[in-house]
Each structure stands twice: as structure tokens, then as C-alpha cells.
Design a protein around this motif. Structure first.
Motif, PDB file in Angstrom:
ATOM      1  N   LYS A 270      17.485 -50.220  64.750  1.00 11.38           N
ATOM      2  CA  LYS A 270      17.742 -48.894  65.333  1.00 11.38           C
ATOM      3  C   LYS A 270      19.219 -48.697  65.640  1.00 11.38           C
ATOM      4  N   LYS A 271      19.845 -49.708  66.241  1.00  5.20           N
ATOM      5  CA  LYS A 271      21.254 -49.587  66.619  1.00  5.20           C
ATOM      6  C   LYS A 271      22.165 -49.454  65.406  1.00  5.20           C
ATOM      7  N   LEU A 272      21.764 -50.053  64.297  1.00  4.68           N
ATOM      8  CA  LEU A 272      22.602 -50.012  63.102  1.00  4.68           C
ATOM      9  C   LEU A 272      22.551 -48.662  62.398  1.00  4.68           C
ATOM     10  N   GLY A 273      21.574 -47.830  62.739  1.00 13.41           N
ATOM     11  CA  GLY A 273      21.563 -46.456  62.248  1.00 13.41           C
ATOM     12  C   GLY A 273      20.718 -46.233  61.009  1.00 13.41           C
ATOM     13  N   PRO A 274      20.740 -45.010  60.500  1.00 12.91           N
ATOM     14  CA  PRO A 274      19.854 -44.609  59.393  1.00 12.91           C
ATOM     15  C   PRO A 274      20.169 -45.272  58.061  1.00 12.91           C
ATOM     16  N   GLY A 275      21.319 -45.922  57.957  1.00 10.56           N
ATOM     17  CA  GLY A 275      21.653 -46.575  56.693  1.00 10.56           C
ATOM     18  C   GLY A 275      21.013 -47.937  56.527  1.00 10.56           C
ATOM     19  N   GLU A 276      20.524 -48.504  57.627  1.00 10.30           N
ATOM     20  CA  GLU A 276      19.958 -49.852  57.557  1.00 10.30           C
ATOM     21  C   GLU A 276      18.502 -49.808  57.090  1.00 10.30           C
ATOM     22  N   ILE A 277      18.128 -50.823  56.350  1.00  6.14           N
ATOM     23  CA  ILE A 277      16.755 -50.965  55.872  1.00  6.14           C
ATOM     24  C   ILE A 277      16.444 -52.458  55.778  1.00  6.14           C
ATOM     25  N   ASP A 278      15.244 -52.849  56.214  1.00  2.00           N
ATOM     26  CA  ASP A 278      14.940 -54.279  56.301  1.00  2.00           C
ATOM     27  C   ASP A 278      13.941 -54.755  55.257  1.00  2.00           C
ATOM     28  N   ARG A 279      13.813 -54.010  54.167  1.00  2.58           N
ATOM     29  CA  ARG A 279      12.939 -54.432  53.074  1.00  2.58           C
ATOM     30  C   ARG A 279      13.645 -54.181  51.742  1.00  2.58           C
ATOM     31  N   PRO A 280      13.449 -55.070  50.747  1.00  2.00           N
ATOM     32  CA  PRO A 280      14.097 -54.902  49.441  1.00  2.00           C
ATOM     33  C   PRO A 280      13.296 -53.989  48.504  1.00  2.00           C
ATOM     34  N   ILE A 281      13.158 -52.742  48.892  1.00  2.00           N
ATOM     35  CA  ILE A 281      12.423 -51.797  48.056  1.00  2.00           C
ATOM     36  C   ILE A 281      13.303 -51.368  46.880  1.00  2.00           C
ATOM     37  N   PRO A 282      12.725 -50.764  45.843  1.00  2.00           N
ATOM     38  CA  PRO A 282      13.543 -50.324  44.712  1.00  2.00           C
ATOM     39  C   PRO A 282      14.698 -49.428  45.166  1.00  2.00           C
ATOM     40  N   TRP A 283      15.852 -49.641  44.553  1.00  2.00           N
ATOM     41  CA  TRP A 283      17.079 -48.942  44.954  1.00  2.00           C
ATOM     42  C   TRP A 283      16.930 -47.427  44.866  1.00  2.00           C
ATOM     43  N   ASP A 284      16.201 -46.954  43.880  1.00  2.00           N
ATOM     44  CA  ASP A 284      16.098 -45.494  43.705  1.00  2.00           C
ATOM     45  C   ASP A 284      15.217 -44.842  44.769  1.00  2.00           C
ATOM     46  N   MET A 343      20.504 -58.783  62.453  1.00  2.00           N
ATOM     47  CA  MET A 343      20.544 -58.901  63.908  1.00  2.00           C
ATOM     48  C   MET A 343      21.900 -58.424  64.406  1.00  2.00           C
ATOM     49  N   ILE A 344      22.024 -58.314  65.709  1.00  2.00           N
ATOM     50  CA  ILE A 344      23.307 -58.006  66.341  1.00  2.00           C
ATOM     51  C   ILE A 344      23.528 -59.015  67.446  1.00  2.00           C
ATOM     52  N   ARG A 345      24.629 -59.732  67.374  1.00  2.00           N
ATOM     53  CA  ARG A 345      24.963 -60.736  68.372  1.00  2.00           C
ATOM     54  C   ARG A 345      26.365 -60.478  68.920  1.00  2.00           C
ATOM     55  N   SER A 346      26.841 -61.442  69.695  1.00  2.00           N
ATOM     56  CA  SER A 346      28.217 -61.488  70.172  1.00  2.00           C
ATOM     57  C   SER A 346      28.624 -60.178  70.829  1.00  2.00           C
ATOM     58  N   GLY A 347      29.683 -59.553  70.328  1.00  2.00           N
ATOM     59  CA  GLY A 347      30.207 -58.346  70.967  1.00  2.00           C
ATOM     60  C   GLY A 347      29.451 -57.084  70.635  1.00  2.00           C
ATOM     61  N   GLY A 348      28.362 -57.187  69.873  1.00  2.00           N
ATOM     62  CA  GLY A 348      27.587 -56.005  69.533  1.00  2.00           C
ATOM     63  C   GLY A 348      28.163 -55.248  68.352  1.00  2.00           C
ATOM     64  N   HIS A 349      27.586 -54.079  68.098  1.00  2.00           N
ATOM     65  CA  HIS A 349      27.984 -53.267  66.950  1.00  2.00           C
ATOM     66  C   HIS A 349      28.371 -51.871  67.414  1.00  2.00           C
ATOM     67  N   ASP A 350      29.584 -51.490  67.083  1.00  2.00           N
ATOM     68  CA  ASP A 350      30.070 -50.145  67.387  1.00  2.00           C
ATOM     69  C   ASP A 350      29.909 -49.279  66.137  1.00  2.00           C
ATOM     70  N   PRO A 351      28.979 -48.328  66.139  1.00  2.00           N
ATOM     71  CA  PRO A 351      28.743 -47.502  64.943  1.00  2.00           C
ATOM     72  C   PRO A 351      29.962 -46.697  64.512  1.00  2.00           C
ATOM     73  N   GLN A 352      30.903 -46.491  65.442  1.00  2.00           N
ATOM     74  CA  GLN A 352      32.097 -45.711  65.109  1.00  2.00           C
ATOM     75  C   GLN A 352      33.203 -46.567  64.499  1.00  2.00           C
ATOM     76  N   ALA A 353      33.088 -47.869  64.603  1.00  2.00           N
ATOM     77  CA  ALA A 353      34.129 -48.765  64.081  1.00  2.00           C
ATOM     78  C   ALA A 353      34.016 -48.879  62.562  1.00  2.00           C
ATOM     79  N   PRO A 354      35.131 -49.091  61.872  1.00  2.00           N
ATOM     80  CA  PRO A 354      35.068 -49.303  60.419  1.00  2.00           C
ATOM     81  C   PRO A 354      34.165 -50.492  60.091  1.00  2.00           C
ATOM     82  N   LEU A 355      33.283 -50.333  59.128  1.00  2.00           N
ATOM     83  CA  LEU A 355      32.372 -51.416  58.758  1.00  2.00           C
ATOM     84  C   LEU A 355      33.181 -52.586  58.210  1.00  2.00           C
ATOM     85  N   GLY A 356      32.884 -53.770  58.741  1.00  2.00           N
ATOM     86  CA  GLY A 356      33.631 -54.956  58.347  1.00  2.00           C
ATOM     87  C   GLY A 356      34.731 -55.323  59.318  1.00  2.00           C
ATOM     88  N   SER A 357      34.988 -54.459  60.310  1.00  2.38           N
ATOM     89  CA  SER A 357      36.026 -54.733  61.300  1.00  2.38           C
ATOM     90  C   SER A 357      35.453 -55.552  62.453  1.00  2.38           C
TER      91      SER A 357
END
Length: 529
Positions: A270-284, A343-357
Motif C-alpha cells: 500500500k505504501k509503495l503506491g499503485p505502481g507496485e504489484i506482488d505477483r508475476p502476472i503477464p506484462w500486458d 518490504m520497507i525497512r530502515s528509513g522507510g519509503h518517501d513516495p516523493q523521493a526519486p526512485l533509487g535515491s
């Protein structure tokens, strides 16, 4: 069976290798990465730019059936002791309270560095530890211990020679992978200055590409568009390249849309937002946001491996500069397969931060983990082929004359220690610290340096987190946690797609008994002091 002529040629080649090694003790550089998939490297079918590792493969050997334990700390115990992690109390056994877990190794189970140190080797460690005890107390002379696994852009919590490192002294542009290589290069340079003529062993254990997915933005941008084609196409393209180079003989496993992360963290999804998905469904079937988010995560994973390769290139340059490259056995592997964890550990995840930062916290997840483990099933933690298969590159110009050759013998991280001891000419003692040393299960890889021979052994065995497997010859019996046994012929089906358990009930029973007998043997060993 070898004919008499091939038999003589093989042993003549082996004799030449060992005779060369005896004239001067070889050096050892064991490089381990964390959570990298079997097919991520260019030389194993991937599209990530890894020219330095590809170069080692082109001028050395690639092993197609090299195995780890399926998880980080058991693999590290095995790679440095030569035993299954359960034998040395570094992973659990079924039916035992506490089960071994991550306990203290028995006194009879030193790291290989203890043997090497007694023989005059200087031993260095750079990177992840995840083994019991302090580094310098285990036969190493220098260490950079990366305890901070939650932020690649911070040195906070790390240790230099087992002493807390002042993170304020780290450079402003600190990045863990680069800092780890810097320490390795510094150790090697000092070795040349202070220990000329002495051999060395260097254990270089990168954290990357383990989560959180962190990398400099400019390297991420290099891969930003590359994975928008999706994991379905990436898997097919990697598989085609693997088949073309003769790396594998199998079909491509099917995606398993019902198999997600090994441990559920629904709040993280939920925290990671609408782009996250936890199943390897077909890409299309993914939405536009999901495609972009997943492709960006894979781009960061690729960037992390790209940087590892660059840093290995710098270490190689140092070896050449000190004229040690020709007589250094370089071994490169991953501690387990690519990870489906989210998962999310340590300092957490800021949805506004550049991904990979630094302020973001991302994991690869089961979609692109399935691509990373091409052509196999499952992921890190499982003991299906996707969880336990790793590349192994072996490069030693003085002793390995084959260039670009592939070795198909089933081999395992337990084989590293006997290989090193044989090459160093060090007989393993029968006792250590007044305790009898049990026979180790590993076999030396030295015969494979001369020819594509099959290492003779009774079987290979796995257990982690309830997942079980045993391999004898070409047949593997495997089961996921709380699931029934499955039986596969790995000679043609490393995709583990044709379950033979009903067709071969006697073989299933034989292998199950073998797995259980190994458990009981390990239990008896744990009962000794």
C-alpha cells in the motif's frame, strides 16, 4: 566413460596445472554479490552491461550448474567453511528447537582464512559479513565491514577492522559498492608495499544488488527505457541467448502468477503506491503506472549490477598493476537467486523521493525476479533452481588455459574451500582446537579447470525455511514449504516443469530417504560439542 587416451590427457593436464601452482603460491579473490539472478550478467544471457565480468568469462570458465544455499547467511557460512550451513549451526534443521539458526560455529569449523593464515597468507575482507564472530578474530588481517544494508548512500554503522567507522569521515558522494571496492584496492596496494612475495586471499562481498534498490541517478537513466518491454520479453530474450551459447539444456519455465513474495508485507504494498504489484502476472495485464514503476525498479537493479562490474574492473586493474593478475584465482558468484521480496525497512519509503535515491525503499519483486532467474522457477529462499542457481566465473591465467569454456558439472559453494586448500597445497587437519574435524562434503573444482569432467559425489542437499531438496546425479527431489515432493530430471528439465513423482515412485522414495538420512546425520553432529 573416458577412453584410455582421454584419461591420460586429462590427468596430464591436471598435473601441469598443479605443478605450475606449486612453483608459486596462488592468490585468491572470491567475489560474492547479493540477490543477483542467474541470467543477469551478459555472459549468462543478460542485457545488463557487465564487460569486466564478461571478460573474465571469455578468458576463463563459466559453470552452468553451480549452486548456493538459497539465502545469504547460509551461503556465506558454506563458502568460507566448506560445510553445509546446518553442519556448522548457521541454518536451521527440522525437528530441532532453535534448529541451529544463526548460532556460533563449532570450534572445529574455522573459516578457510585460519588455514591460509597459518600458511603465510595475508587475508582481507571487504563488504558484507553475515557470519558469526568478529572479522579479524576469524583469520583476516584487514576488514571493511558493511553493516549498513539499508542505505547504499551512508556509511553509518559500518566497521573498519572491527572498530565503528565514523560516517562523517565518508566522502560526500559515498556509495557502498564503490567504498567496498576502494577498500579492496587499498588492501591490495598495501599488500604490494608491505608484504611483497606473500600470497593473499581477498573476500570481496558486495551488498548489491540486494534491496533497497539504490543507485546514482545517472546510471539508472542508462537503463530507464530498457525494461519497458516487460519481464515476459526479457525472459524470452535471455533464454534465447542462453541456448545460443550452450549454457543450458532445458525449456523455459513458466511464470507462476500465484507465487508472490516469500513473506507477506501487505502494508508495504500500500505504501509503495499503485505502481507496485506482488505477483508475476503477464506484462500486458499491468496498468501504465505499474509498467513504469516495475521497469524503473529493474533499471535500478541493473544499474547496481553495472556499478559492481565497474568496480570489479578497478580491482582487476589494481591486480594487473601489482603484477598479481596472472596468478590470482578469481571466483565470482551470487549468494542466492534474485529476490521476490517486497518490504520497507530502515528509513522507510518517501513516495516523493526519486526512485533509487536514499529516501526511497524498493525491492525487485517477483516479476523481474523471475526474469533475473531465467530460465528457472522460483526465487531467493526457495530451493527450486531459481533460488539456488548462481553464475560461477573462474579465472586464473596461470592455471586455467581454456578460454570461454563452459563447465557443466553440478557444483556447490561447499566446493570453494577444498579448491582453495588444494591449490594452496594445504592439507586439511584432522583436528582443530582439540576437536576432531568431520569430513567435509565439498569437492575440489581443480579437475574442472583442465576439462569438462563431472565431479564425482554422492549427492547435493538443501534445506532452508521449510523448503527441501536433494540432487543425486541428474535427478532432483524438491518441495516448497508444506508442499508435497516433486521429482525432476535436470538433464533436460532444469525448468522443473515435468514432475515425475508419480512415474518414478521408487526413485522418489530413495531420494526422500537420502534427504532424511542427511538430516539425521546433521542432527547427530549438532549434538557434539
Amino acid at each position: 566413460m573416458m577412453n584410455k587416451s582421454r584419461f591420460h590427457i586429462f590427468f596430464l593436464s591436471l598435473f601441469v596445472i598443479l605443478a605450475q601452482a606449486k612453483t608459486e603460491k596462488p592468490n585468491f579473490l572470491v567475489i560474492l554479490v547479493d540477490d543477483m539472478g542467474y541470467s543477469d550478467l551478459g555472459c549468462y544471457g543478460g542485457e545488463i552491461d557487465t564487460p569486466n565480468l564478461d571478460g573474465l568469462a571469455e578468458n576463463g570458465l563459466r559453470f552452468s550448474q553451480f549452486y548456493n544455499t538459497g539465502r545469504c547467511w547460509p551461503t556465506r557460512a558454506s563458502i568460507l567453511t566448506g560445510y553445509y550451513a546446518q553442519q556448522v549451526r548457521r541454518d536451521k534443521l527440522p525437528g530441532i528447537k532453535g534448529g541451529g539458526g544463526r548460532s556460533v560455529r563449532p570450534a572445529w569449523a574455522p573459516l578457510v582464512t585460519e588455514y591460509l593464515k597459518q600458511d603465510g597468507y595475508q587475508n582481507y575482507h571487504s563488504g558484507k559479513w553475515h557470519i558469526d564472530g568478529k572479522v579479524l578474530a576469524n583469520g583476516f588481517h584487514q576488514s571493511w565491514r558493511v553493516n549498513n544494508q539499508g542505505d547504499f548512500f551512508s556509511a553509518k554503522g559500518n566497521q573498519l577492522n572491527d572498530i565503528p567507522f565514523n560516517a562523517e569521515q565518508a566522502p560526500e558522494n559515498y556509495y557502498s559498492t564503490t567504498a567496498t571496492a576502494n577498500h579492496a584496492i587499498e588492501c591490495l596496494a598495501n599488500h604490494q608495499k608491505d608484504h611483497t612475495g606473500k600470497p593473499f586471499f581477498h573476500y570481496l562481498a558486495f551488498i548489491a544488488p540486494h534491496f533497497p534498490l539504490h543507485a546514482p541517478q545517472d546510471v539508472i537513466q542508462k537503463y530507464k527505457e530498457r525494461y519497458l518491454r516487460g519481464w515476459d520479453k526479457i525472459r524470452k530474450q535471455r533464454f534465447a541467448r542462453q541456448r545460443k551459447i550452450g549454457l543450458i539444456n532445458t525449456t523455459l519455465s513458466k511464470l507462476e502468477p500465484k507465487v508472490g513474495p516469500p513473506y507477506a508485507f501487505p502494508d508495504a504494498i500500500k505504501k509503495l503506491g499503485p505502481g507496485e504489484i506482488d505477483r508475476p502476472i503477464p506484462w500486458d495485464q499491468l496498468s501504465g503506472k505499474q509498467k513504469e514503476f516495475q521497469a524503473t525498479k529493474m533499471a535500478i537493479h541493473a544499474a547496481m549490477i553495472d556499478i559492481v562490474d565497474q568496480e570489479i574492473g578497478r580491482v582487476i586493474k589494481q591486480l594487473k598493476k601489482m603484477k598479481a593478475f596472472e596468478n590470482t584465482l578469481i571466483l565470482f558468484a551470487s549468494d542466492n537467486g534474485a529476490s521476490a521480496e517486497i518490504m520497507i525497512r530502515s528509513g522507510g519509503h518517501d513516495p516523493q523521493a526519486p526512485l533509487g535515491s536514499s529516501k526511497s525503499y524498493l525491492c525487485l519483486g517477483p516479476g523481474f525476479s523471475s526474469a533475473g532467474n531465467t530460465p528457472f522457477r522460483r526465487h531467493k529462499t526457495w530451493v527450486h533452481e531459481g533460488g539456488i542457481s548462481t553464475p560461477l566465473i573462474a579465472h586464473w591465467p596461470k592455471g586455467i588455459k581454456a578460454k570461454g569454456a563452459i563447465r557443466h558439472s553440478p557444483t556447490h559453494v561447499i566446493d570453494i574451500v577444498p579448491t582453495i586448500l588444494e591449490m594452496a597445497g594445504i592439507p586439511k587437519p584432522s583436528s582443530w582446537k582439540n576437536q576432531k574435524v568431520p569430513t567435509a562434503p565439498g569437492k575440489s573444482l581443480v579437475p574442472t579447470f583442465a576439462s569438462d569432467v563431472t565431479i564425482q559425489r554422492d549427492h547435493l542437499w538443501w534445506f532452508h525455511d521449510g523448503h527441501r531438496a536433494v540432487r543425486k546425479g541428474d535427478f532432483k527431489l524438491v518441495s516448497a514449504k508444506n508442499e508435497p515432493w516433486e521429482l525432476y530430471n535436470l538433464k533436460t528439465d532444469r525448468a522443473e516443469s515435468k514432475n515425475l513423482v508419480n512415474q518414478k515412485p521408487k526413485l522418489k522414495e530413495k531420494l526422500e530417504n537420502l534427504w532424511n538420512e542427511q538430516v539425521e546425520e546433521f542432527k547427530r553432529l549438532l549434538e557434539t560439542k
